[in-house]
Design an enzyme around this catalytic site. Structure first.
Site, PDB file in Angstrom:
ATOM      1  N   ASP A  61       0.881  -1.173   0.000  1.00  0.00           N
ATOM      2  CA  ASP A  61       0.000   0.000   0.000  1.00  0.00           C
ATOM      3  C   ASP A  61       0.914   1.216   0.000  1.00  0.00           C
ATOM      4  OD1 ASP A  61      -1.601   2.183   0.563  1.00  0.00           O
ATOM      5  OD2 ASP A  61      -2.758   1.172   2.127  1.00  0.00           O
ATOM      6  N   PHE A  93     -10.432  11.348  -8.601  1.00  0.00           N
ATOM      7  CA  PHE A  93     -11.850  11.549  -8.326  1.00  0.00           C
ATOM      8  C   PHE A  93     -12.580  11.627  -9.661  1.00  0.00           C
ATOM      9  CE2 PHE A  93     -10.056  12.768  -4.328  1.00  0.00           C
ATOM     10  CZ  PHE A  93     -11.050  12.574  -3.383  1.00  0.00           C
ATOM     11  N   LYS A  94     -13.809  11.145  -9.681  1.00  0.00           N
ATOM     12  CA  LYS A  94     -14.624  11.264 -10.901  1.00  0.00           C
ATOM     13  C   LYS A  94     -14.998  12.737 -11.104  1.00  0.00           C
ATOM     14  CE  LYS A  94     -15.023   6.770 -11.487  1.00  0.00           C
ATOM     15  NZ  LYS A  94     -13.978   6.166 -12.301  1.00  0.00           N
ATOM     16  N   TYR A 192      -5.786  16.253  -9.949  1.00  0.00           N
ATOM     17  CA  TYR A 192      -5.152  15.125 -10.632  1.00  0.00           C
ATOM     18  C   TYR A 192      -4.026  15.631 -11.531  1.00  0.00           C
ATOM     19  CZ  TYR A 192      -4.729  10.955 -13.594  1.00  0.00           C
ATOM     20  OH  TYR A 192      -4.251   9.870 -14.294  1.00  0.00           O
ATOM     21  N   GLY A 193      -4.323  16.702 -12.270  1.00  0.00           N
ATOM     22  CA  GLY A 193      -3.319  17.262 -13.181  1.00  0.00           C
ATOM     23  C   GLY A 193      -2.077  17.729 -12.438  1.00  0.00           C
ATOM     24  N   VAL A 194      -2.276  18.410 -11.311  1.00  0.00           N
ATOM     25  CA  VAL A 194      -1.114  18.880 -10.534  1.00  0.00           C
ATOM     26  C   VAL A 194      -0.337  17.685  -9.973  1.00  0.00           C
ATOM     27  CG1 VAL A 194      -0.390  20.162  -8.480  1.00  0.00           C
ATOM     28  CG2 VAL A 194      -2.123  21.132 -10.005  1.00  0.00           C
ATOM     29  N   VAL A 229      -7.350   5.001 -21.359  1.00  0.00           N
ATOM     30  CA  VAL A 229      -7.514   3.545 -21.281  1.00  0.00           C
ATOM     31  C   VAL A 229      -8.793   3.164 -20.533  1.00  0.00           C
ATOM     32  CG1 VAL A 229      -6.398   1.417 -20.498  1.00  0.00           C
ATOM     33  CG2 VAL A 229      -4.982   3.352 -21.231  1.00  0.00           C
ATOM     34  N   ARG A 230      -9.498   2.163 -21.052  1.00  0.00           N
ATOM     35  CA  ARG A 230     -10.730   1.676 -20.415  1.00  0.00           C
ATOM     36  C   ARG A 230     -10.419   0.954 -19.104  1.00  0.00           C
ATOM     37  NH1 ARG A 230     -11.535   0.424 -25.742  1.00  0.00           N
ATOM     38  NH2 ARG A 230     -10.867  -1.755 -25.503  1.00  0.00           N
ATOM     39  N   THR A 231     -10.602   1.668 -18.008  1.00  0.00           N
ATOM     40  CA  THR A 231     -10.382   1.081 -16.673  1.00  0.00           C
ATOM     41  C   THR A 231     -11.444   1.655 -15.745  1.00  0.00           C
ATOM     42  OG1 THR A 231      -8.982   2.917 -15.964  1.00  0.00           O
ATOM     43  CG2 THR A 231      -7.857   1.041 -17.001  1.00  0.00           C
TER      44      THR A 231
HETATM   45  P1  NDP Z   1      -7.551   1.905 -11.858  1.00  0.00           P
HETATM   46  O1  NDP Z   1      -8.381   2.746 -10.959  1.00  0.00           O
HETATM   47  O2  NDP Z   1      -8.215   0.887 -12.715  1.00  0.00           O
HETATM   48  O3  NDP Z   1      -6.402   1.180 -11.009  1.00  0.00           O
HETATM   49  C1  NDP Z   1      -5.634   1.893 -10.096  1.00  0.00           C
HETATM   50  C2  NDP Z   1      -4.770   0.924  -9.336  1.00  0.00           C
HETATM   51  O4  NDP Z   1      -4.022   1.657  -8.365  1.00  0.00           O
HETATM   52  C3  NDP Z   1      -5.596  -0.111  -8.555  1.00  0.00           C
HETATM   53  O5  NDP Z   1      -4.907  -1.343  -8.550  1.00  0.00           O
HETATM   54  C4  NDP Z   1      -5.630   0.490  -7.166  1.00  0.00           C
HETATM   55  O6  NDP Z   1      -5.830  -0.457  -6.137  1.00  0.00           O
HETATM   56  C5  NDP Z   1      -4.205   1.035  -7.120  1.00  0.00           C
HETATM   57  N1  NDP Z   1      -4.008   1.924  -5.977  1.00  0.00           N
HETATM   58  C6  NDP Z   1      -4.653   3.061  -5.654  1.00  0.00           C
HETATM   59  N2  NDP Z   1      -4.189   3.544  -4.487  1.00  0.00           N
HETATM   60  C7  NDP Z   1      -3.229   2.685  -4.064  1.00  0.00           C
HETATM   61  C8  NDP Z   1      -2.404   2.615  -2.929  1.00  0.00           C
HETATM   62  N3  NDP Z   1      -2.463   3.515  -1.958  1.00  0.00           N
HETATM   63  N4  NDP Z   1      -1.507   1.607  -2.838  1.00  0.00           N
HETATM   64  C9  NDP Z   1      -1.413   0.672  -3.796  1.00  0.00           C
HETATM   65  N5  NDP Z   1      -2.214   0.658  -4.872  1.00  0.00           N
HETATM   66  C10 NDP Z   1      -3.110   1.658  -5.004  1.00  0.00           C
HETATM   67  O7  NDP Z   1      -6.727   2.961 -12.733  1.00  0.00           O
HETATM   68  P2  NDP Z   1      -5.900   2.810 -14.091  1.00  0.00           P
HETATM   69  O8  NDP Z   1      -5.479   1.411 -14.301  1.00  0.00           O
HETATM   70  O9  NDP Z   1      -6.655   3.517 -15.130  1.00  0.00           O
HETATM   71  O10 NDP Z   1      -4.647   3.726 -13.739  1.00  0.00           O
HETATM   72  C11 NDP Z   1      -3.331   3.238 -13.551  1.00  0.00           C
HETATM   73  C12 NDP Z   1      -2.380   4.425 -13.643  1.00  0.00           C
HETATM   74  O11 NDP Z   1      -2.479   5.005 -14.944  1.00  0.00           O
HETATM   75  C13 NDP Z   1      -2.706   5.549 -12.657  1.00  0.00           C
HETATM   76  O12 NDP Z   1      -1.503   6.093 -12.163  1.00  0.00           O
HETATM   77  C14 NDP Z   1      -3.426   6.560 -13.532  1.00  0.00           C
HETATM   78  O13 NDP Z   1      -3.349   7.859 -13.010  1.00  0.00           O
HETATM   79  C15 NDP Z   1      -2.693   6.409 -14.843  1.00  0.00           C
HETATM   80  N6  NDP Z   1      -3.406   6.870 -16.025  1.00  0.00           N
HETATM   81  C16 NDP Z   1      -4.577   6.271 -16.422  1.00  0.00           C
HETATM   82  C17 NDP Z   1      -5.211   6.692 -17.577  1.00  0.00           C
HETATM   83  C18 NDP Z   1      -6.451   6.044 -18.090  1.00  0.00           C
HETATM   84  O14 NDP Z   1      -6.985   6.502 -19.112  1.00  0.00           O
HETATM   85  N7  NDP Z   1      -6.963   4.997 -17.459  1.00  0.00           N
HETATM   86  C19 NDP Z   1      -4.682   7.816 -18.372  1.00  0.00           C
HETATM   87  C20 NDP Z   1      -3.439   8.354 -17.880  1.00  0.00           C
HETATM   88  C21 NDP Z   1      -2.850   7.881 -16.757  1.00  0.00           C
HETATM   89  P3  NDP Z   1      -7.333  -0.750  -5.534  1.00  0.00           P
HETATM   90  O15 NDP Z   1      -7.997  -1.684  -6.496  1.00  0.00           O
HETATM   91  O16 NDP Z   1      -7.013  -1.346  -4.216  1.00  0.00           O
HETATM   92  O17 NDP Z   1      -8.039   0.568  -5.448  1.00  0.00           O
END
Ligand code: NDP
Length: 275
Positions: A61, A93-94, A192-194, A229-231
């Site tokens: 974590d 955040f959404k 988020y941007g900052v 990316v679709r997540t």
């Molecule tokens: P998701 O929300 O699908 O996944 C985020 C992951 O980060 C989850 O596994 C989450 O764990 C984990 N996480 C959050 N907080 C912690 C923590 N304190 N310790 C360990 N793990 C943590 O997001 P994405 O896969 O979309 O994003 C992955 C990365 O890509 C991020 O850094 C995001 O900012 C970046 N990004 C994503 C884009 C997109 O279009 N999707 C675009 C540009 C950048 P848990 O399931 O426990 O919450």
């Protein structure tokens, strides 16, 4: 030679899980999926194992110092360090979330900047010669940089900004939002941007530091954007699959031995971007 090891944060879903999946197929060594929640992490390990992939698990974590300490000690003891570190964990955040902006700023910066810094502080000294560090930032970092005041832009782009100055600036943003003063202070209206300006700038600072302090170790440190990316974070309308989002982070994680670039760059679609 000891077994090589790759570590991915936030590996239980989304882009992180796809990065783990790709590394399992392409990296010569042990691949660790890490997650803050052991149950969610083990579920992801099981799903990748059912595809025939060999994947290891370590709880991590990034918001928890003791968890970072324990993970760093584990990799130091078992492998003598790490070869690849992908800092992927992040939050957003959404857009529709009504949480006050100052809270969003504090919470977002806590994970995306301060916790990522904490991981790097513990893990960077463990990165072995020839190692690769990949920090998952975002194209939003560039867009947000361009919305900062000229003075802030100058600092984030400067070659002499230190980790301490960057951390002070990140904290100043959070403090500024509490007084609802951030716009007057030259910040854009995006926590988020900052936070991602922080991740990209930190990558550049640490790349310069590694070059200076360990000039013969050929370690490459970069920030990247996975694309949209679709997540769970970005929603179902994004054009890229998680597997496509993993391509650039994995490319940077697997830059071949002897490569000298990219280093200290922000990379998108495998191409170095202007900062
Ligand atoms: P998701 O929300 O699908 O996944 C985020 C992951 O980060 C989850 O596994 C989450 O764990 C984990 N996480 C959050 N907080 C912690 C923590 N304190 N310790 C360990 N793990 C943590 O997001 P994405 O896969 O979309 O994003 C992955 C990365 O890509 C991020 O850094 C995001 O900012 C970046 N990004 C994503 C884009 C997109 O279009 N999707 C675009 C540009 C950048 P848990 O399931 O426990 O919450």
């Amino acid at each position: 030679m000891s077994t090589r090891v790759a570590v991915v944060t936030g590996g239980n879903k989304g882009i992180g899980k796809a990065i783990v999946q790709a590394l399992c197929k392409q990296f010569q060594g042990d691949v660790y999926l890490t997650a803050r929640d052991t149950g969610r992490g083990q579920d992801a390990v099981s799903s990748l194992s059912s595809e025939g992939l060999k994947v290891h698990f370590q709880q991590l974590d990034i918001n928890d110092h003791s968890s970072i300490n324990a993970a760093a000690a584990f990799f130091k003891d078992k492998y003598g360090g790490v070869d690849v570190l992908v800092n992927n964990a992040g939050i957003a955040f959404k857009g529709a979330d009504t949480t006050p902006f100052a809270i969003q700023a504090e919470v977002t910066l806590k994970t995306n900047y301060f916790a990522t810094l904490d991981v790097l502080t513990h893990f960077l000294p463990l990165v072995k010669a020839g190692g690769r560090v990949v920090n998952v930032s975002s194209f939003v970092s560039v867009r947000s940089l361009n919305k900062c005041s000229p003075q802030l832009q100058e600092r984030f782009r400067s070659e002499d900004i230190t980790e301490e100055e960057l951390t002070q600036l990140m904290q100043r943003f959070v403090d500024s939002t509490k007084k609802d003063q951030h716009k007057q202070d030259g910040w854009p209206e995006t926590a988020y941007g900052v936070s991602k300006i922080g991740v990209t700038t930190l990558s550049k600072i640490q790349a310069r530091r590694v070059s200076k302090e360990r000039p013969n170790d050929q370690i490459l440190v970069n920030a990247c954007c996975p694309g949209w990316v679709r997540t769970d974070m970005a929603g179902p309308k994004a054009p890229k699959s998680p597997e496509e989002g993993a391509v650039t982070p994995v490319y940077l994680a697997l830059l071949p031995a002897g490569a000298t670039e990219p280093h200290g760059e922000f990379v998108s679609d495998k191409v170095v971007q202007a900062w």
